[in-house]
Design a protein around this motif. Structure first.
Motif, short mmCIF file in Angstrom:
data_model
loop_
_atom_site.label_atom_id
_atom_site.label_comp_id
_atom_site.label_asym_id
_atom_site.label_seq_id
_atom_site.Cartn_x
_atom_site.Cartn_y
_atom_site.Cartn_z
N PHE A 1 -12.89 -83.23 -16.37
CA PHE A 1 -14.02 -84.04 -15.94
C PHE A 1 -14.94 -83.15 -15.13
CE2 PHE A 1 -16.18 -86.72 -12.86
CZ PHE A 1 -16.63 -87.76 -13.65
N VAL B 1 -20.90 -92.60 -13.92
CA VAL B 1 -19.60 -93.08 -13.42
C VAL B 1 -19.73 -93.55 -11.98
CG1 VAL B 1 -17.18 -92.44 -13.08
CG2 VAL B 1 -18.50 -91.36 -14.91
N LEU C 1 -31.84 -86.61 6.01
CA LEU C 1 -31.70 -85.15 6.01
C LEU C 1 -30.87 -84.76 7.22
CD1 LEU C 1 -35.38 -84.33 5.00
CD2 LEU C 1 -33.35 -84.03 3.58
N ARG D 1 -27.56 -89.33 -5.42
CA ARG D 1 -28.17 -90.65 -5.30
C ARG D 1 -29.50 -90.63 -6.05
NH1 ARG D 1 -28.94 -92.65 0.66
NH2 ARG D 1 -30.48 -91.00 0.65
N CYS E 1 -25.72 -94.53 -5.52
CA CYS E 1 -24.94 -93.29 -5.50
C CYS E 1 -24.00 -93.30 -6.70
CB CYS E 1 -24.11 -93.20 -4.23
SG CYS E 1 -25.08 -92.86 -2.77
N VAL E 2 -24.15 -92.36 -7.60
CA VAL E 2 -23.31 -92.34 -8.80
C VAL E 2 -22.89 -90.90 -9.11
CG1 VAL E 2 -24.33 -94.41 -9.85
CG2 VAL E 2 -25.37 -92.16 -10.27
N THR E 3 -22.12 -90.75 -10.18
CA THR E 3 -21.76 -89.43 -10.69
C THR E 3 -22.26 -89.35 -12.14
OG1 THR E 3 -19.83 -89.39 -9.27
CG2 THR E 3 -19.84 -87.84 -11.12
N ALA F 1 -23.90 -97.69 -0.25
CA ALA F 1 -24.54 -96.49 -0.78
C ALA F 1 -24.83 -95.49 0.34
CB ALA F 1 -25.84 -96.86 -1.51
N MET G 1 -22.55 -85.44 -8.55
CA MET G 1 -22.67 -86.57 -7.64
C MET G 1 -24.02 -86.53 -6.93
SD MET G 1 -19.02 -86.41 -5.78
CE MET G 1 -17.54 -87.00 -6.57
N GLN H 1 -25.70 -83.62 -4.97
CA GLN H 1 -25.00 -83.46 -3.69
C GLN H 1 -23.76 -82.59 -3.85
OE1 GLN H 1 -24.47 -87.71 -2.31
NE2 GLN H 1 -24.94 -86.73 -0.35
N LEU H 2 -23.00 -82.86 -4.87
CA LEU H 2 -21.69 -82.22 -5.05
C LEU H 2 -21.38 -82.14 -6.54
CD1 LEU H 2 -19.04 -84.03 -2.80
CD2 LEU H 2 -19.41 -81.58 -2.90
N ALA I 1 -19.87 -81.74 1.14
CA ALA I 1 -20.62 -80.62 0.57
C ALA I 1 -20.95 -79.56 1.62
CB ALA I 1 -21.91 -81.14 -0.07
N GLU I 2 -21.26 -79.97 2.82
CA GLU I 2 -21.83 -79.03 3.79
C GLU I 2 -20.84 -78.53 4.84
OE1 GLU I 2 -25.66 -79.70 5.41
OE2 GLU I 2 -26.52 -79.32 3.44
N ARG J 1 -20.42 -87.75 1.17
CA ARG J 1 -20.62 -86.63 0.23
C ARG J 1 -21.35 -85.47 0.90
NH1 ARG J 1 -22.43 -89.90 -5.24
NH2 ARG J 1 -20.34 -90.50 -5.96
N GLU J 2 -22.28 -85.78 1.81
CA GLU J 2 -22.94 -84.70 2.54
C GLU J 2 -21.93 -83.93 3.38
OE1 GLU J 2 -25.80 -84.40 0.76
OE2 GLU J 2 -26.65 -83.63 2.62
N HIS K 1 -12.42 -82.09 -12.03
CA HIS K 1 -11.00 -82.43 -11.98
C HIS K 1 -10.38 -81.93 -13.25
CE1 HIS K 1 -12.78 -85.12 -9.19
NE2 HIS K 1 -13.41 -85.71 -10.16
N THR L 1 -34.24 -82.51 0.29
CA THR L 1 -33.19 -83.19 -0.48
C THR L 1 -31.85 -82.54 -0.10
OG1 THR L 1 -33.37 -81.79 -2.49
CG2 THR L 1 -34.76 -83.75 -2.37
N THR L 2 -31.09 -82.03 -1.07
CA THR L 2 -29.80 -81.44 -0.73
C THR L 2 -29.87 -79.91 -0.73
OG1 THR L 2 -29.17 -81.58 -3.06
CG2 THR L 2 -28.49 -83.40 -1.64
N ARG M 1 -24.91 -77.71 -6.16
CA ARG M 1 -25.53 -78.47 -5.07
C ARG M 1 -26.91 -77.92 -4.77
NH1 ARG M 1 -25.18 -81.78 -0.55
NH2 ARG M 1 -26.32 -80.98 1.24
N GLY N 1 -11.51 -88.02 -8.40
CA GLY N 1 -10.91 -86.86 -7.73
C GLY N 1 -10.14 -87.25 -6.49
N GLN O 1 -30.98 -76.24 0.85
CA GLN O 1 -31.37 -75.51 2.06
C GLN O 1 -31.80 -74.12 1.67
OE1 GLN O 1 -29.17 -75.19 5.80
NE2 GLN O 1 -28.24 -77.15 5.30
N ILE P 1 -21.51 -93.76 1.31
CA ILE P 1 -21.06 -92.81 0.28
C ILE P 1 -21.90 -91.53 0.37
CG2 ILE P 1 -21.00 -92.40 -2.21
CD1 ILE P 1 -20.37 -95.40 -2.56
N TYR P 2 -23.21 -91.71 0.52
CA TYR P 2 -24.10 -90.55 0.61
C TYR P 2 -23.69 -89.65 1.78
CZ TYR P 2 -28.34 -87.76 0.65
OH TYR P 2 -29.22 -86.70 0.60
#
Lengths: 307, 449
Positions: free
Chosen positions: B268, B301, A175, B274, B315-317, A20, B272, B255-256, A31-32, A27-28, B260, B370-371, B328, A60, B373, A23-24
């Protein structure tokens, strides 16, 4: 099990926890960072990274290409595996070779058969510049080496690709500060907190395929300074040395001129896990000829842009 | 050894992860303690032992192994004989995988201790008994601790590390003197209360000789508690104690956004992230902030599988049943508002200042929570902690490196936040200098306005 299972806290197994976290982090990065890439050599750690990327981004495509810095001193099985794996996943693979840098004159080897390991930094930084990558993800682990043990998960590199161990950015919670100025970049290590044993347990759990040189096989070797040096075109016996055939496996796979196998009959992940749990030699200690030249070899290479 | 091998073989025994830090003043023996734990749990390999016994900057005499060389991995550290930055080490027993952050004792590297402490379940604060000042009073021996012990305990308290183990070290140098230990224990317990630590354990050890590290020492028959390693194996991790993160309800910072347009007719579109608070099931009604729109979770998912439920830490979707505006930095939360999830633009927070340049209230900083800014302005500095008295000082305008202060912030955009004590992931933030890109502060939300 009580009926409160979903409101009570479940303790995640250590592999789920590590998965986990990785994966986190991936993804960061996706995304960034504007133009990330993932290093993929065909080695076991980078194969684990690909599995984690699948878990992070499927159904994807990966939001980054795979990159291999090829010393052209690789074990052929690993290169075959690299190409097959990228094709199987349907992901883009960029290969840049040290030969290219040697032709350009940016790498000058002390002699033609010299270990090319340390010179990878040059080609890596040239590739980073060529594609404008602002983040390079790699499968380095902190348990591998004492300088790596000091490195952040998001490790800032300046315009020269240098790591400055004395002024690393504080890294709080999850973070991650990914901000860089143009020309600077990040090295990102999603499996920083994994050990060699964790990697093998994950390979076993996920049934990951590996190049067959990770498993016990017969190979011609020379015993030199306590290491088993494989006989290859690049590594020939010196006068007075004898060649023997031994049953061996590779714990780590790198430049052919500086990577050694260990004596082992472990033919599958379960047997390797059993061996790893009781070994008293580190992964690199048993297998790398170049790490031990000084107490700080890895740190010095990293300051010059090495992974 | 066999038991360990068996247990570790396949990772089938679910032993989880415990992260801990070691803190304390310079030369209190932090690195020695970690080296000892690694050595005793077979976390050190023969070649590493060989390398440190021939190292040129060895600080121990004769055949005694200098364990600190294992974690002081940088040239400058070995040269100066001090720890500059956090080193991470790993070991496992049949019960648990341990991630250890060996953090520096020097005051100028306190920010690196904060780095290690932010992710820790447990802090081991080393107290060097040879440097505790003892004074004979009417009620017996009175102990005074070093300022750095107080600072590190205060940081551990502020960062909400639920348990601190005070390891009173170098007991061998005071002949395992019970009276001195008791006086130190008393001072330490008072300190723990002052800095707001939930659980404090105090134990007498010698990291160098191994007393009370793995097995009970015959030299401290008066100590009835467990040795250090069994404590670490059994103490609840922060995840085990995450009742608070459940109390706030479902929290899912996005996060994202995954899109698709596959060859199948149905596109889809998933989110995404956590699970940072509570949990979520398919069919649950959720709210997407900041838009405030409601939706129902239609799928959860993970890789190519559909899950019925996602639990804290996974962590999932997520796929929602309708088109809502999600990007995001947005947060998907439980529709049941047990602890308010209304987005806020003003906060009160405790911060640890980490940068050479002092806080400048005239400037704007980036805040990452968190995600998301966004930009933040410092409205006021309420107080700065006086590390010697552990009292909050007077209102002041400057916050210097290593200071712990309480500030008020105003944000450019609203965020979904919780109090740090209720949910660490949604209650913490960092401040980033917009010019240098340096991480300048670690923040913990204490009030929302």
């Amino acid at each position: 099990m009580s009926t409160q299972a979903s409101t009570q806290l479940h303790t995640m197994s250590h592999l789920d926890w590590l998965e986990a976290e990785a994966i986190y982090i991936m993804r960061e990065v996706a995304a960034e960072c504007a133009r990330p890439a993932m290093l993929f050599s065909g080695g076991k750690d980078s194969i684990v990274m690909l599995r984690l990327a699948e878990k992070a981004f499927r159904p994807g495509k990966f939001p980054f290409p795979l990159v291999h810095i090829d010393t052209e001193h690789n074990f052929p099985e690993v290169i075959e595996f690299r190409d097959w794996k990228a094709k199987q996943l349907g992901e883009e693979l960029i290969v840049r070779s040290l030969e290219g840098s040697i032709k350009k004159g940016t790498i000058r080897l002390p002699h033609p058969d010299a270990s090319r390991n340390a010179f990878q930094s040059v080609t890596l930084l040239e590739t980073q510049e060529e594609f404008g990558f602002d983040a390079l993800m790699g499968g380095a682990r902190r348990d591998e080496e004492k300088a790596r043990a000091k490195e952040r998960i998001f490790s800032f590199r300046d315009g020269f690709g240098q790591w400055d161990p004395k002024s690393q950015r504080p890294e709080l919670w999850d973070l991650y500060n990914t901000r860089v100025h143009p020309g600077e970049h990040m090295r990102v290590f999603p499996i920083s907190n994994w050990t060699e044993l964790d990697v093998w347990q994950y390979i076993e759990r996920e049934k990951l395929e590996l190049p067959n040189i990770y498993y016990a096989h017969e190979r011609e070797i020379i015993e030199r300074n306590g290491l088993l040096v494989p006989v290859t075109e690049m590594t020939q016996p010196k006068a007075g040395e004898t060649v023997t055939t031994r049953t061996v496996r590779f714990r780590t796979v790198g430049d052919i001129t500086c990577t050694c196998p260990v004596a082992s009959t472990a033919a599958n992940p379960i047997e390797i896990i059993a061996e790893t749990a009781v070994t008293d030699i580190t992964e690199r200690g048993a297998t790398r000829m170049d790490d031990q030249t000084s107490e700080a070899s890895m740190e010095r290479r990293k300051k010059e842009g090495y992974f | 050894m066999n038991a360990i091998t068996e247990a570790l073989k396949l990772g089938t025994q679910e032993h989880g992860v415990l992260r801990f830090i070691t803190a304390g003043s310079v030369d209190d023996g932090k690195s020695t303690l970690i080296g000892r734990l690694l050595f005793e749990s077979k976390g050190i390999f023969a070649d590493q032992l060989a390398a440190i016994s021939k190292a040129k900057n060895k600080r121990t005499a004769g055949d005694t192994i200098d364990f600190s060389l294992l974690t002081d991995g940088l040239e400058a550290e070995r040269e100066q004989g001090i720890t500059i930055d956090v080193a991470y080490r790993y070991f496992a027993t049949p019960v648990r995988k341990f991630i250890v952050a060996d953090t520096p004792g020097h005051e100028q590297y306190t920010r690196n201790m904060v780095t290690g402490a932010s992710t820790a379940d447990v802090a081991i604060v080393l107290v060097d008994i040879t440097r505790v000042a003892f004074e004979k009073g009417e009620e017996g021996l009175k102990a005074t601790l070093l300022a750095q012990t107080k600072r590190h305990s205060a940081i551990a308290g502020k960062l909400g590390i639920p348990a601190i183990l005070f390891a009173v070290n170098k007991m061998d140098l005071v002949d395992f003197d019970q009276e001195k230990f008791i006086a130190t224990e008393k001072a330490v317990r008072e300190l723990a209360v002052t800095v707001g630590v939930q659980e404090a354990l105090v134990l007498p050890i010698s990291a160098l000789t191994g007393d009370n590290v793995v097995t009970a020492s015959p030299k401290t028959p008066w100590y009835t508690g467990q040795p250090l390693l069994p404590i670490l194996e059994n103490i609840p991790s922060r995840a085990d104690r995450a009742e608070a993160a459940h109390k706030v309800g479902f929290r899912f910072p996005v996060q994202l956004v995954a899109r698709h347009d596959g060859h199948k007719a149905d596109d889809f579109r998933g989110y995404m992230g956590r699970v940072e608070g509570g949990s979520v099931k398919v069919g649950d009604t959720v709210v997407v902030h900041p838009s405030g729109q409601n939706a129902v979770v239609s799928r959860i998912v993970f890789l190519n599988e559909d899950l019925p439920e996602a639990l804290l830490g996974q962590c999932v979707t997520l796929v929602l049943d309708r088109d809502v505006d999600v990007s995001r930095g947005d947060q998907i939360v439980s529709s049941v508002d047990t602890v308010s999830h209304t987005p806020v633009r003003a906060l009160t927070a405790d911060i640890c200042w980490l940068d050479n340049e002092p806080l400048n209230p005239a400037r704007k900083y980036w805040i990452k929570q968190t995600t998301r800014q966004t930009q933040a302005k410092i409205k006021s500095v309420n107080q700065v902690l006086d590390i010697h008295t552990l009292l909050h000082g007077e209102s002041t305008k400057t916050v210097q490196m290593n200071d712990i202060a309480q500030i008020e912030l105003v944000l450019a955009q609203p965020i979904v936040a919780d109090l740090y004590t209720e949910c660490r992931a949604t209650g913490s933030f960092i401040l980033i200098d917009s010019a240098t890109n340096q991480t300048v502060a670690a923040g913990m939300i204490v009030a929302k306005q």
